[in-house]
Design a protein around this motif. Structure first.
Motif, PDB file in Angstrom:
ATOM      1  N   SER A   1       0.840  -1.196   0.000  1.00  0.00           N
ATOM      2  CA  SER A   1       0.000   0.000   0.000  1.00  0.00           C
ATOM      3  C   SER A   1       0.872   1.242   0.000  1.00  0.00           C
ATOM      4  CB  SER A   1      -0.915  -0.006   1.236  1.00  0.00           C
ATOM      5  OG  SER A   1      -0.126  -0.026   2.410  1.00  0.00           O
ATOM      6  N   GLY A   2       0.241   2.382  -0.066  1.00  0.00           N
ATOM      7  CA  GLY A   2       0.976   3.636  -0.056  1.00  0.00           C
ATOM      8  C   GLY A   2       1.309   4.110   1.338  1.00  0.00           C
ATOM      9  N   ASP A   3       1.445   3.203   2.290  1.00  0.00           N
ATOM     10  CA  ASP A   3       1.749   3.566   3.664  1.00  0.00           C
ATOM     11  C   ASP A   3       3.140   4.179   3.732  1.00  0.00           C
ATOM     12  OD1 ASP A   3       1.948   3.853   6.350  1.00  0.00           O
ATOM     13  OD2 ASP A   3       1.783   1.732   6.847  1.00  0.00           O
ATOM     14  N   PRO A   4       3.291   5.388   4.259  1.00  0.00           N
ATOM     15  CA  PRO A   4       4.630   5.976   4.357  1.00  0.00           C
ATOM     16  C   PRO A   4       5.520   5.271   5.350  1.00  0.00           C
ATOM     17  CG  PRO A   4       3.016   7.344   5.500  1.00  0.00           C
ATOM     18  CD  PRO A   4       2.247   6.292   4.770  1.00  0.00           C
ATOM     19  N   GLY A   5       4.991   4.304   6.112  1.00  0.00           N
ATOM     20  CA  GLY A   5       5.822   3.578   7.061  1.00  0.00           C
ATOM     21  C   GLY A   5       6.896   2.747   6.401  1.00  0.00           C
ATOM     22  N   PHE A   6       6.738   2.409   5.099  1.00  0.00           N
ATOM     23  CA  PHE A   6       7.740   1.633   4.403  1.00  0.00           C
ATOM     24  C   PHE A   6       8.919   2.479   3.943  1.00  0.00           C
ATOM     25  CE2 PHE A   6       4.021  -1.061   4.003  1.00  0.00           C
ATOM     26  CZ  PHE A   6       4.544  -2.321   4.256  1.00  0.00           C
ATOM     27  N   THR A   7       8.816   3.777   4.008  1.00  0.00           N
ATOM     28  CA  THR A   7       9.860   4.655   3.501  1.00  0.00           C
ATOM     29  C   THR A   7      10.502   5.501   4.587  1.00  0.00           C
ATOM     30  OG1 THR A   7       8.205   6.352   2.988  1.00  0.00           O
ATOM     31  CG2 THR A   7       8.776   4.790   1.241  1.00  0.00           C
ATOM     32  N   LYS A   8       9.954   5.568   5.774  1.00  0.00           N
ATOM     33  CA  LYS A   8      10.552   6.416   6.810  1.00  0.00           C
ATOM     34  C   LYS A   8      11.798   5.747   7.369  1.00  0.00           C
ATOM     35  CE  LYS A   8       7.827   4.601  10.684  1.00  0.00           C
ATOM     36  NZ  LYS A   8       6.868   4.949  11.756  1.00  0.00           N
ATOM     37  N   PRO A   9      12.782   6.528   7.807  1.00  0.00           N
ATOM     38  CA  PRO A   9      14.032   5.945   8.324  1.00  0.00           C
ATOM     39  C   PRO A   9      13.819   5.240   9.656  1.00  0.00           C
ATOM     40  CG  PRO A   9      14.021   8.316   8.643  1.00  0.00           C
ATOM     41  CD  PRO A   9      12.811   7.996   7.810  1.00  0.00           C
TER      42      PRO A   9
ATOM     43  N   THR B   1      21.995 -15.050   9.748  1.00  0.00           N
ATOM     44  CA  THR B   1      22.918 -14.219  10.515  1.00  0.00           C
ATOM     45  C   THR B   1      22.171 -13.540  11.655  1.00  0.00           C
ATOM     46  OG1 THR B   1      22.531 -12.362   9.022  1.00  0.00           O
ATOM     47  CG2 THR B   1      24.375 -13.822   8.514  1.00  0.00           C
ATOM     48  N   ILE B   2      22.910 -13.137  12.681  1.00  0.00           N
ATOM     49  CA  ILE B   2      22.293 -12.554  13.868  1.00  0.00           C
ATOM     50  C   ILE B   2      21.743 -11.165  13.574  1.00  0.00           C
ATOM     51  CG2 ILE B   2      24.351 -11.423  14.789  1.00  0.00           C
ATOM     52  CD1 ILE B   2      21.720 -13.443  16.756  1.00  0.00           C
ATOM     53  N   TYR B   3      22.307 -10.455  12.570  1.00  0.00           N
ATOM     54  CA  TYR B   3      21.822  -9.114  12.273  1.00  0.00           C
ATOM     55  C   TYR B   3      20.469  -9.147  11.571  1.00  0.00           C
ATOM     56  CZ  TYR B   3      26.493  -7.692  13.525  1.00  0.00           C
ATOM     57  OH  TYR B   3      27.656  -7.497  14.212  1.00  0.00           O
ATOM     58  N   SER B   4      20.238 -10.171  10.752  1.00  0.00           N
ATOM     59  CA  SER B   4      18.904 -10.316  10.178  1.00  0.00           C
ATOM     60  C   SER B   4      17.894 -10.690  11.246  1.00  0.00           C
ATOM     61  CB  SER B   4      18.928 -11.369   9.067  1.00  0.00           C
ATOM     62  OG  SER B   4      19.355 -12.619   9.585  1.00  0.00           O
ATOM     63  N   ASN B   5      18.320 -11.431  12.277  1.00  0.00           N
ATOM     64  CA  ASN B   5      17.422 -11.735  13.396  1.00  0.00           C
ATOM     65  C   ASN B   5      17.097 -10.479  14.188  1.00  0.00           C
ATOM     66  OD1 ASN B   5      17.341 -14.436  12.777  1.00  0.00           O
ATOM     67  ND2 ASN B   5      18.991 -14.997  14.164  1.00  0.00           N
ATOM     68  N   ALA B   6      18.085  -9.580  14.334  1.00  0.00           N
ATOM     69  CA  ALA B   6      17.838  -8.339  15.069  1.00  0.00           C
ATOM     70  C   ALA B   6      16.824  -7.469  14.345  1.00  0.00           C
ATOM     71  CB  ALA B   6      19.149  -7.578  15.256  1.00  0.00           C
ATOM     72  N   SER B   7      16.878  -7.467  13.015  1.00  0.00           N
ATOM     73  CA  SER B   7      15.925  -6.659  12.256  1.00  0.00           C
ATOM     74  C   SER B   7      14.527  -7.247  12.293  1.00  0.00           C
ATOM     75  CB  SER B   7      16.398  -6.539  10.801  1.00  0.00           C
ATOM     76  OG  SER B   7      16.455  -7.816  10.189  1.00  0.00           O
ATOM     77  N   CYS B   8      14.426  -8.583  12.479  1.00  0.00           N
ATOM     78  CA  CYS B   8      13.114  -9.233  12.530  1.00  0.00           C
ATOM     79  C   CYS B   8      12.546  -9.308  13.944  1.00  0.00           C
ATOM     80  CB  CYS B   8      13.208 -10.644  11.952  1.00  0.00           C
ATOM     81  SG  CYS B   8      13.627 -10.698  10.202  1.00  0.00           S
ATOM     82  N   SER B   9      13.341  -8.945  14.949  1.00  0.00           N
ATOM     83  CA  SER B   9      12.880  -9.063  16.326  1.00  0.00           C
ATOM     84  C   SER B   9      11.992  -7.918  16.753  1.00  0.00           C
ATOM     85  CB  SER B   9      14.097  -9.143  17.267  1.00  0.00           C
ATOM     86  OG  SER B   9      14.832 -10.309  17.003  1.00  0.00           O
ATOM     87  N   THR B  10      11.812  -6.942  15.914  1.00  0.00           N
ATOM     88  CA  THR B  10      10.943  -5.813  16.228  1.00  0.00           C
ATOM     89  C   THR B  10      10.054  -5.517  15.032  1.00  0.00           C
ATOM     90  OG1 THR B  10      10.901  -3.539  17.018  1.00  0.00           O
ATOM     91  CG2 THR B  10      12.621  -4.112  15.444  1.00  0.00           C
ATOM     92  N   ASP B  11       9.052  -4.708  15.202  1.00  0.00           N
ATOM     93  CA  ASP B  11       8.099  -4.412  14.142  1.00  0.00           C
ATOM     94  C   ASP B  11       8.657  -3.341  13.214  1.00  0.00           C
ATOM     95  OD1 ASP B  11       6.396  -6.212  15.278  1.00  0.00           O
ATOM     96  OD2 ASP B  11       5.391  -4.712  16.518  1.00  0.00           O
ATOM     97  N   TRP B  12       9.707  -3.712  12.477  1.00  0.00           N
ATOM     98  CA  TRP B  12      10.297  -2.756  11.536  1.00  0.00           C
ATOM     99  C   TRP B  12       9.462  -2.769  10.267  1.00  0.00           C
ATOM    100  CZ3 TRP B  12      16.321  -2.319  11.612  1.00  0.00           C
ATOM    101  CH2 TRP B  12      16.696  -1.852  12.874  1.00  0.00           C
ATOM    102  N   HIS B  13       9.504  -1.650   9.563  1.00  0.00           N
ATOM    103  CA  HIS B  13       8.624  -1.452   8.412  1.00  0.00           C
ATOM    104  C   HIS B  13       9.257  -1.938   7.110  1.00  0.00           C
ATOM    105  CE1 HIS B  13      10.473   2.253  10.110  1.00  0.00           C
ATOM    106  NE2 HIS B  13      11.150   2.222   8.983  1.00  0.00           N
ATOM    107  N   LEU B  14      10.488  -2.486   7.168  1.00  0.00           N
ATOM    108  CA  LEU B  14      11.099  -2.986   5.937  1.00  0.00           C
ATOM    109  C   LEU B  14      11.084  -4.516   5.885  1.00  0.00           C
ATOM    110  CD1 LEU B  14      12.640  -2.437   3.336  1.00  0.00           C
ATOM    111  CD2 LEU B  14      14.764  -2.449   4.630  1.00  0.00           C
ATOM    112  N   TRP B  15      11.320  -5.162   7.040  1.00  0.00           N
ATOM    113  CA  TRP B  15      11.355  -6.620   7.057  1.00  0.00           C
ATOM    114  C   TRP B  15      10.024  -7.138   7.586  1.00  0.00           C
ATOM    115  CZ3 TRP B  15      15.833  -3.822   7.637  1.00  0.00           C
ATOM    116  CH2 TRP B  15      16.887  -4.171   6.822  1.00  0.00           C
TER     117      TRP B  15
END
Length: 305
Positions: A195-203, A291-305
């Motif tokens: 969707s056009g959700d800006p959550g996918f583009t914010k830093p 890798t552990i860094y991909s696990n860190a990115s998936c351990s929270t509700d990030w808008h990219l992963w």
């Protein structure tokens, strides 16, 4: 303790001699040699300080991630002890180690003397008290509901269960690759609609990164970059900032480090009885270790992963 061994027959006779080996009452467990980081004796202050100083010269880009991973590994080897004890006696404290050495000396001189037997009983009593103390500490502090690894590891040590070498699987890499391809063909096509959700583009924010690192559990298997969650949890402000900038760079450029797209594939033998008509490859279930860094990115509700 004695061990009886029946030898080969005497030539041209039917007699088979018997060999009796007299062992000490306390025998160390022999485990295979395999290096491990001892995080209990790690110098985390030195690790954090050196990593923060040296990470500043690396640009946070996906192409430089391998350089960053090598830097973390080299810094960890300088500040974290890494070794292995091939002989280990569960419950042997520092106070009891001197008595154990005296018992070994007395046993080598005369294993059947009364003084040697009494000394062995004294050492065994001290080791039993230490094991009992360790058991009570485990029962009071262990949490079996979330992670039972520490509890079962302590139970095996107290029981004197030595670590055996893993058996080699009877499955070839080509069979594993073929089975993974079959598992990935579900027959259904899934189309993801964005969707056009800006959550996918914010830093990303530092709070999100810290929340993801806090959810990582220690003692987990590491990926191809050989970096553990214990090391990631002890990153300083500069190293954490570098990792956050790397995630933002991946978001803007739509590129990931190549090693993040790879993982260890481990075949685990299924429990229970196996039917004779079942294929050998079907007797295993496969687990991927990223890798552990991909696990860190998936351990929270990030808008990219």
């Amino acid at each position: 303790m004695c061990k009886k061994i029946v030898l080969d027959p005497v030539p041209q006779t039917q007699h088979r001699p018997i060999s009796i080996h007299v062992n000490t009452v306390i025998s160390p467990n022999i485990v295979p040699f395999q290096r491990h980081f001892n995080y209990k004796k790690a110098d985390w202050n030195g690790f954090t300080k050196e990593l923060d100083q040296r990470v500043k010269i690396i640009t946070p880009t996906p192409d430089n991630y391998d350089t960053f991973a090598q830097l973390v590994s080299k810094t960890a080897r300088r500040h974290i002890p890494r070794g292995c004890r091939v002989e280990y006696i569960p419950g042997l404290s520092k106070e009891c180690a001197e008595e154990y050495q005296e018992y070994v000396t007395m046993f080598e001189a005369d294993p059947f003397a009364k003084e040697t037997t009494a000394k062995g009983a004294t050492v065994m009593e001290s080791i039993s008290k230490e094991r009992n103390k360790t058991w009570h500490t485990l029962i009071e502090s262990a949490d079996m509901t979330r992670n039972s690894k520490k509890a079962w590891s302590t139970i095996r040590k107290l029981q004197g269960d030595p670590t055996t070498a893993p058996q080699q699987p009877k499955v070839t890499p080509n069979q594993v690759a073929h089975q993974l391809l079959l598992n990935g063909r579900s027959g259904k096509k899934h189309k993801t609609k964005y969707s056009g959700d800006p959550g996918f583009t914010k830093p990303f924010t530092m709070q999100e990164l810290e929340a993801g690192i806090a959810k990582l559990q220690p003692g987990k298997a590491i990926g191809l970059d050989n970096i553990a969650s214990e090391q990631l949890k002890n990153f300083g402000p500069e190293a954490t900032k570098w990792l956050l900038q790397l995630y933002d760079t991946c978001r803007r450029s739509h590129r990931l480090p190549k090693i993040w797209k790879k993982s260890h594939i481990i075949g685990l033998l299924k429990s229970g009885k196996i039917h004779p008509s079942q294929r050998v490859i079907d007797q295993y279930r496969f687990s991927a270790i990223p890798t552990i860094y991909s696990n860190a990115s998936c351990s929270t509700d990030w808008h990219l992963w």
